[in-house]
Design an enzyme around this catalytic site. Structure first.
Site, PDB file in Angstrom:
ATOM      1  N   TYR A  25     -40.767  48.793 -15.129  1.00  0.00           N
ATOM      2  CA  TYR A  25     -40.266  49.680 -16.178  1.00  0.00           C
ATOM      3  C   TYR A  25     -38.797  49.976 -15.896  1.00  0.00           C
ATOM      4  O   TYR A  25     -38.451  50.691 -14.965  1.00  0.00           O
ATOM      5  CB  TYR A  25     -41.054  50.990 -16.224  1.00  0.00           C
ATOM      6  N   HIS A  90     -50.030  44.708 -11.609  1.00  0.00           N
ATOM      7  CA  HIS A  90     -49.685  44.990 -13.003  1.00  0.00           C
ATOM      8  C   HIS A  90     -50.342  44.001 -13.970  1.00  0.00           C
ATOM      9  O   HIS A  90     -50.823  44.389 -15.044  1.00  0.00           O
ATOM     10  CB  HIS A  90     -48.168  44.956 -13.177  1.00  0.00           C
ATOM     11  N   PRO A 171     -53.528  55.287 -25.199  1.00  0.00           N
ATOM     12  CA  PRO A 171     -54.689  56.014 -25.718  1.00  0.00           C
ATOM     13  C   PRO A 171     -54.497  56.556 -27.127  1.00  0.00           C
ATOM     14  O   PRO A 171     -55.465  56.922 -27.791  1.00  0.00           O
ATOM     15  CB  PRO A 171     -54.865  57.154 -24.714  1.00  0.00           C
ATOM     16  N   GLY A 173     -53.000  54.673 -29.429  1.00  0.00           N
ATOM     17  CA  GLY A 173     -52.678  53.487 -30.221  1.00  0.00           C
ATOM     18  C   GLY A 173     -51.203  53.169 -30.258  1.00  0.00           C
ATOM     19  O   GLY A 173     -50.674  52.752 -31.293  1.00  0.00           O
ATOM     20  N   GLY A 175     -48.841  55.131 -30.357  1.00  0.00           N
ATOM     21  CA  GLY A 175     -48.192  56.034 -31.308  1.00  0.00           C
ATOM     22  C   GLY A 175     -48.792  56.006 -32.700  1.00  0.00           C
ATOM     23  O   GLY A 175     -48.584  56.948 -33.481  1.00  0.00           O
ATOM     24  N   GLY A 179     -50.529  59.616 -36.540  1.00  0.00           N
ATOM     25  CA  GLY A 179     -50.444  59.855 -37.978  1.00  0.00           C
ATOM     26  C   GLY A 179     -49.021  59.972 -38.471  1.00  0.00           C
ATOM     27  O   GLY A 179     -48.792  60.284 -39.649  1.00  0.00           O
TER      28      GLY A 179
END
Length: 298
Positions: A25, A90, A171, A173, A175, A179
């Site tokens: 990262y 990873h 978890p 999705g 983002g 919604g």
């Protein structure tokens, strides 16, 4: 950097004790951020990081034991610590037997540089093989209400059988389950890898909206948000499932933490499953190159 430190320290103040990062990262900048932020209270938290990528490797993957022993030193330095609580591979390297990888981490555990061994995006078969050499403490892969592969490919089942913790990334999705994303949403191809994912094409963003609508209906009844219901759904699946929602700001941190107060009843969970069974999720979860690195051996 300062904003990130503020968010991480606020998370600690709010009771968060498990922080996940990786060498790749940035690369390296995420580990440096985590190290700086958590150094004042290092003994009060658990840090997970990952190895296995190498810019010089032909495939991009490198889990040779000599490489693992080399890169762990860099991670320890950047994290400002003398041990890594949970050290994940990873991505599974097809050129290195998983037994050799597990053996290398076992040696690091014996030296006290690593406390626990984890695998990210492995198959059930790989988990079992690795576990024989060095017990696997945790498995990390994408899992959410709309991404249910671990239920079908045996990964959740092997974790339950062997007593391994399961750590879902994505978890919410990536983002989408907030919604706040629609078919009109744009993703910068220079900075946002979701721009290359089929699931985030305008057509599939629109086609998958029934999943978000389902979460909205449940959240209205629970006086919560779609994100919180998505996280509460995961927390209700198994006591050994620990989702890791990412965030860069305090508002989202507070929203994520609020999910722990959302208690979905058996009736709620049944209603969600019944409604979800009528929904077809469109689009693959990652692009072709990313999926080639996902271990799917059987």
């Amino acid at each position: 950097m300062n904003q990130g430190i503020r968010v991480l320290r606020e998370a600690h103040e709010r009771g968060v004790s498990f922080f996940d990062t990786a060498e790749v990262y940035g690369p390296h900048t995420s580990e440096e951020l985590v190290g700086r932020a958590l150094e004042p209270f290092r003994d009060e938290v658990r840090i997970a990081t990952k190895f296995g990528f190498d810019s010089e490797a032909k495939s991009g993957l490198n889990s040779r034991p000599d490489h693992i022993r080399k890169v762990v030193e860099g991670s320890l330095k950047r994290l400002r610590t003398d041990h890594i609580d949970l050290y994940y591979q990873h991505r599974v390297d097809p050129d290195v037997p998983i037994e050799d990888v597990a053996g290398a981490v076992k040696e690091l555990i014996a030296e006290g540089k690593v406390l626990h061994f984890g695998l990210s995006e492995p198959s059930a078969r790989t988990i079992r093989r690795a576990h024989v050499v060095q017990p696997v403490t945790a498995v990390q892969t994408e899992y959410s209400l709309m991404e249910r592969d671990p239920e079908k490919n045996g990964v959740l089942a092997i974790c339950e059988e062997l007593g391994i913790g399961f750590v879902p990334w994505g978890p919410i999705g990536m983002g989408y389950l907030t919604g706040k994303i629609s078919a009109r949403s744009k993703f910068d191809p220079k900075t946002d890898i979701r721009s290359t994912f089929d699931r985030f094409s305008p057509e599939n963003l629109a086609a998958n909206m029934p999943v978000v609508d389902l979460l909205r209906r449940i959240s209205e009844n629970e006086n919560s948000t779609p994100s919180q219901v998505a996280l509460a759904w995961l927390l209700a699946q198994k006591p050994w499932i620990v989702p890791i929602p990412g965030t860069r700001n305090l508002k989202h941190l507070n929203e994520n933490l609020g999910a722990s107060k959302v208690q979905l009843s058996p009736g709620d969970l049944g209603d969600i499953e019944t409604a979800f069974a009528e929904i077809e999720v469109r689009g693959g979860r990652m692009n072709e190159m990313q999926m080639e690195m996902v271990d799917q051996t059987v």
